[in-house]
Design an enzyme around this catalytic site. Structure first.
Site, short mmCIF file in Angstrom:
data_model
loop_
_atom_site.label_atom_id
_atom_site.label_comp_id
_atom_site.label_asym_id
_atom_site.label_seq_id
_atom_site.Cartn_x
_atom_site.Cartn_y
_atom_site.Cartn_z
N ASN B 71 0.86 -1.20 0.00
CA ASN B 71 0.00 0.00 0.00
C ASN B 71 0.89 1.24 0.00
O ASN B 71 0.88 2.04 0.90
CB ASN B 71 -0.97 0.00 1.19
CG ASN B 71 -0.27 0.06 2.51
OD1 ASN B 71 0.94 -0.19 2.58
ND2 ASN B 71 -0.98 0.41 3.56
N CYS B 72 1.63 1.36 -1.06
CA CYS B 72 2.66 2.38 -1.12
C CYS B 72 2.12 3.66 -1.73
O CYS B 72 1.40 3.63 -2.72
CB CYS B 72 3.82 1.86 -1.95
SG CYS B 72 5.06 3.09 -2.26
#
Lengths: 169, 333
Positions: B71-72
């Site tokens: 979840n960058c």
């Protein structure tokens, strides 16, 4: 030699006016647009486009809302060019009219919500720059452009719907 | 035992679709989402038969990783796994960005993924899963087993309140950051190039004296109602409007020219509003088929819809100018 130098000078002069325009646009327009676009698109990301789907679906049933609320939501939440995808909520026979209403709102929206059509800001901005140069405030023009835009897209929707129905027969 | 899945990008996403197939040596779904197994990673695991692994608590060799779920927000993780040639699924809507952007290609990276984006890879796989309905009992068991394993993994490290607040704040900040990134992208890719090209044209026009000609021809036309209705009708002619449409370039250039004339006092400022509609009667006339297909219209609708919109503009173009003219009363006076 002097003639050449004079030619070079007048050649450069030709572009100095353009450079001045460019600088005034970059300093006068870009900072506000950047901050405004960032703020509005962040808020819209936080709300999420999914939340407006059900509202858009119900609003497609009635002529008035189909060519006002639905295109407005589509343009503000999905922006150009994804806004047209709200067409899938609209009945087949109304799709051309819905397209016409949506696309016609893509410029009236830019006075208040530039994020919705950031690539085509200068229809409004170009004319608005002239108003600013006169020292007049832009708020009134932006708001009127937005609301006249709503009236116009409603008319476009209704007229295109009629023409399409006639052509289909 | 193992099945292939196809992962498509989400609404605001980029990249993909990726088709991934686990093998005996490469079957781990590495979840790097701030602790625990994210539902997307869990779904990939359930559908493929792979094993989900919490990247925050377990280290596994890269050779075993089939796909990484991250979840960058666009700086590091989204580029790290593509650089290692590992399929990467980003839950955040992030395109090619960050210092490792050159490694993020559409055949290895996909973003804004939700559980709905994951489907079985092909018809065979789907029919195979239908056949297995008969043996549903055993399959349900494996699913239940997977859940149990998952519960075990997540147990004992329930996220405390501080972690949860941290993740919440992080996701809000990420959205603002992403909005800023998109804005700057838009400024660099669209707004600045347009400013460069139009200010060059405007500069030449004003320095060379062509400006005076325009002031004498265009300005009188744009400072009367009949003149503006005339402009709108010309713009709306069905054989002209699609040519004027693309990218609204013509409307933008004419808008900028009129802006200059308004600024010089050649056109009264209250005419700005009707002028905005007069120079834009052709808006989107070039885009009707594309716009309609984005709205999932049938081919027959598109065929008749294009002329319907074009003819309609001949009526609504001038009407819009008149409405705007009436609405401009009291503006700047």
């Amino acid at each position: 030699m002097e003639i050449i130098a004079a030619l070079a000078n007048s050649f450069i002069e030709l572009f100095k006016a353009g450079a001045a325009t460019f600088v005034s646009w970059v300093t006068g327009i870009i900072p506000l647009v950047i901050v405004l676009m960032t703020a509005v698109s962040a808020v819209i990301k936080l709300i999420g486009e999914d939340k407006v789907y059900s509202m858009a679906k119900t609003a497609t049933k009635y002529t008035i809302t189909r060519y006002t609320i639905v295109p407005i939501l589509a343009v503000i939440f999905l922006a150009n060019p994804m806004c047209y995808s709200f067409g899938r909520f609209v009945e087949e026979k109304y799709k051309p009219a819905f397209y016409d209403a949506t696309v016609s709102f893509l410029h009236p929206v830019t006075g208040l919500f530039p994020h919705a059509n950031g690539g085509e800001l200068f229809v409004y901005m170009g004319i608005a720059t002239g108003i600013s140069n006169l020292g007049l405030p832009l708020g009134d023009l932006a708001v009127r452009y937005f609301f006249v835009g709503i009236v116009v897209i409603l008319i476009r929707g209704v007229v295109t719907e009629k023409i399409y129905t006639m052509m289909k027969k | 035992m193992y099945k292939s899945v196809t992962i498509k990008r989400g609404k605001a996403g980029w990249g993909g679709p990726l088709t991934i197939t686990p093998t005996d040596s490469r079957n781990k779904i590495l979840c790097v989402t701030g602790g625990g197994i994210h539902p997307v990673a869990q779904k990939i695991a359930e559908m493929t038969g792979g094993i989900p692994v919490d990247g925050f608590s377990t280290g596994i060799p890269d050779e075993e990783v089939m796909v990484a779920v991250v979840n960058c927000g666009g700086t590091a993780r989204c580029g790290v796994y593509p650089k290692k040639k590992i399929f990467t699924v980003n839950l955040t809507a992030v395109g090619k960005s960050g210092p490792l952007a050159q490694f993020m290609t559409e055949d290895i990276y996909v973003s804004d993924v939700t559980e709905d984006c994951i489907t079985f890879a092909d018809v065979e796989a789907v029919t195979a899963s239908v056949k297995q309905v008969e043996t549903i009992a055993s399959q349900a068991k494996t699913k239940a087993q997977a859940r149990e394993e998952l519960a075990k993994m997540n147990a004992g490290k329930k996220k405390n309140i501080i972690t949860r607040i941290g993740i919440g704040v992080g996701s809000v900040v990420n959205k603002f950051y992403q909005a800023g990134r998109e804005t700057i992208d838009m400024v660099i890719k669209n707004i600045l190039p347009f400013m460069a090209f139009v200010s060059m044209i405007l500069g030449i026009i004003s320095a060379s004296g062509i400006g005076n000609i325009i002031a004498k021809t265009l300005s009188p036309l744009a400072s009367t109602l009949p003149g503006m209705i005339g402009i709108s009708i010309v713009c709306a002619l069905p054989f002209i409007s699609p040519v004027l449409g693309p990218g609204a370039v013509i409307a933008q250039v004419v808008g900028s020219l009129l802006g200059v004339e308004i600024g010089l006092g050649h056109i009264p400022p209250q005419y700005a509003l009707p002028a905005l509609f007069a120079i834009n009667a052709q808006v989107g006339a070039d885009f009707v088929p594309v716009g309609l297909s984005l709205g999932e219209a049938e081919p027959e609708t598109i065929e008749l819809g294009v002329p319907a919109v074009l003819y309609s503009r001949l009526i609504t173009g001038p009407v819009a100018v008149i409405i705007a003219y009436i609405s401009s009363m009291g503006l700047y006076s």
